[in-house]
Design an enzyme around this catalytic site. Structure first.
Site, mmCIF file in Angstrom:
data_model
loop_
_atom_site.group_PDB
_atom_site.id
_atom_site.type_symbol
_atom_site.label_atom_id
_atom_site.label_comp_id
_atom_site.label_asym_id
_atom_site.label_seq_id
_atom_site.Cartn_x
_atom_site.Cartn_y
_atom_site.Cartn_z
ATOM 1 N N ASN A 180 1.683 -27.422 26.611
ATOM 2 C CA ASN A 180 2.324 -28.728 26.569
ATOM 3 C C ASN A 180 3.583 -28.560 25.728
ATOM 4 O O ASN A 180 3.516 -28.520 24.491
ATOM 5 C CB ASN A 180 1.384 -29.771 25.967
ATOM 6 N N HIS B 53 0.088 -40.870 31.392
ATOM 7 C CA HIS B 53 -1.267 -40.591 30.897
ATOM 8 C C HIS B 53 -2.248 -40.399 32.049
ATOM 9 O O HIS B 53 -3.464 -40.542 31.878
ATOM 10 C CB HIS B 53 -1.790 -41.739 30.008
ATOM 11 N N ASN C 185 -1.008 -42.935 19.836
ATOM 12 C CA ASN C 185 0.357 -43.316 19.462
ATOM 13 C C ASN C 185 1.076 -43.876 20.681
ATOM 14 O O ASN C 185 1.849 -44.817 20.604
ATOM 15 C CB ASN C 185 1.120 -42.127 18.890
ATOM 16 N N GLU D 44 -11.100 -43.674 20.856
ATOM 17 C CA GLU D 44 -12.293 -42.867 20.605
ATOM 18 C C GLU D 44 -12.845 -43.056 19.198
ATOM 19 O O GLU D 44 -14.051 -42.897 18.973
ATOM 20 C CB GLU D 44 -11.969 -41.378 20.800
ATOM 21 N N GLU E 28 -7.500 -33.648 28.295
ATOM 22 C CA GLU E 28 -6.462 -33.359 29.280
ATOM 23 C C GLU E 28 -6.294 -31.861 29.496
ATOM 24 O O GLU E 28 -6.033 -31.407 30.620
ATOM 25 C CB GLU E 28 -5.144 -33.987 28.832
#
Length: 414
Positions: free
Chosen positions: A7, A189, A220, A344, A395
């Site tokens: 990422n 997302h 965030n 979560e 992810e």
């Protein structure tokens, strides 16, 4: 198959190495070998590295860009210092999976990266000028390091939302603006929403066709998705990640005329207003303190600060409003699923969002909600007509699995 998941950001590089293949995916026995992040590229960077569940290591190195950071990471993982016995040389990496933020209308699923796909990702830079250029740099850095023969796969944040129907993704603007510039809702997302929808199906023993849920990714960055028959039919983020829920530093929904009012009253350019809405608003802007929900909750408990309370209330109100809207547009849902760092780990935020929704059949079990932190679990009361779950997102695992499936030429089941 050892898959390196990347990422790539402007000054950071997050990574994981996950061993997975067709059998591991089927049996849910993927092996997360190591993970970590490089922060502060362009100078003296901080590298955090963790091998399985061992103690995290912190290193420093002068790394000028993504290419230098990737080379450092790969060499370190293959060295004895890392403790990773499965990888001795760069040849032990079998594939690379990349998170790519924007696939536009071109990419409706994950894709094996070749020159044409790379060009397509570059063509989407106008739609995600802050993200896609760094994703491209990560792909190019991996090509330079591993060579073109090592397969690389792009997994797009927007792909899961490509199933949204026209009436949900179009804005009520002159239609030629969509035709000329592809101005529309894309959503983001998607990898997270897709993963938790998959996990919900596994937990309930359902087929994709019987998966009718609303997912809330709260961190965030925040977004909601309406998932009907296993497919995304609406989502809160729009052409950019600014639209929708209140976030850490993003405003979420607002009257578009506010942009010109702020520009005129504050003497700001359009790009400066854009920066204000993306980086100085949301929880940070309202509270005046921080974008971190944990810090805000601690501050509220200790000092009962009015603006802190207001920031949290606006955040939760907006999320509750989207649940109601999606329940209406979907004709009802079977479950609400919370995920993301806040979703979560914050029972208080979940309780605030679900408060007053008994009319819709949503009732939390206070004890289950309080006890379910950082793990999967059903948090609703037994008589709640709509189920409520907390499911940690993963992810990186989905990216690794998609990488394997694309290389093998298999469609993804989720």
């Amino acid at each position: 198959m050892n898959v390196l998941v990347l990422n790539s950001g402007s000054s950071s590089l997050k990574f994981q190495v996950i061993a997975t293949d067709r059998d591991r995916i089927r049996d849910h026995k993927d092996d997360r070998i190591c993970r970590g992040e490089v922060e502060g590229m362009g100078g003296e960077a901080i590298i955090r590295f963790q091998h399985r569940d061992e103690r995290s290591q912190t290193l420093t190195a002068s790394l000028r860009d993504i290419a230098a950071a990737l080379e450092y990471l790969v060499r370190y993982i293959a060295s004895e210092r890392s403790g990773v016995s499965e990888i001795k040389t760069t040849a032990d990496f079998n594939a690379v999976g990349h998170r790519v933020v924007h696939g536009g209308e071109m990419f409706k699923e994950s894709a094996l990266i070749d020159d044409k796909v790379l060009q397509g990702i570059e063509d989407c830079i106008d739609l995600a000028p802050l993200h896609n250029p760094n994703n491209v740099k990560g792909i190019q850095a991996a090509r330079e390091l591993f060579g073109k023969d090592l397969p690389q796969v792009a997994v797009f944040d927007t792909a899961f939302h490509s199933s949204i129907p026209e009436q949900a993704y179009l804005y009520a603007l002159p239609y030629h603006l969509y035709r000329r510039h592809r101005i529309r809702r894309y959503g983001f997302h998607g990898t997270s929403h897709r993963y938790v929808a998959f996990r919900y199906r596994v937990l309930r023993g359902l087929t994709r066709e019987h998966t009718n849920i609303i997912t809330l990714h709260l961190g965030n960055g925040c977004s909601a998705a309406a998932i009907k028959g296993g497919s995304s039919v609406d989502t809160s983020m729009g052409m950019t990640p600014l639209e929708g829920l209140v976030m850490g530093t993003r405003s979420g929904d607002l009257d578009p005329a506010i942009v010109s009012v702020i520009a005129r009253k504050e003497g700001l350019s359009s790009s400066e207003v854009d920066t204000l809405l993306n980086t100085q608003s949301g929880l940070l802007g309202v509270s005046g303190l921080t974008n971190d929900m944990r810090e805000l909750q601690a501050e509220l408990k200790e000092h009962d600060d009015r603006r802190v309370r207001l920031a949290i209330e606006i955040f939760c109100y907006r999320a509750r409003k989207y649940i109601g809207a999606f329940l209406a547009s979907m004709g009802g849902a079977d479950a609400i699923v919370f995920t993301g760092g806040i979703g979560e780990n914050s029972p208080d935020v979940r309780a605030r969002i679900c408060a007053g929704m008994e009319w819709a059949g949503i009732r939390l079990d206070p004890q289950k909600n309080q006890d379910t932190v950082g793990r999967e679990g059903k948090i609703c009361a037994e008589d709640s007509r709509v189920l409520v779950y907390a499911i940690p997102t993963d992810e990186e695992l989905l990216i690794a699995r998609d990488t394997v499936r694309v290389i093998l030429g298999e469609p993804h089941p989720s």
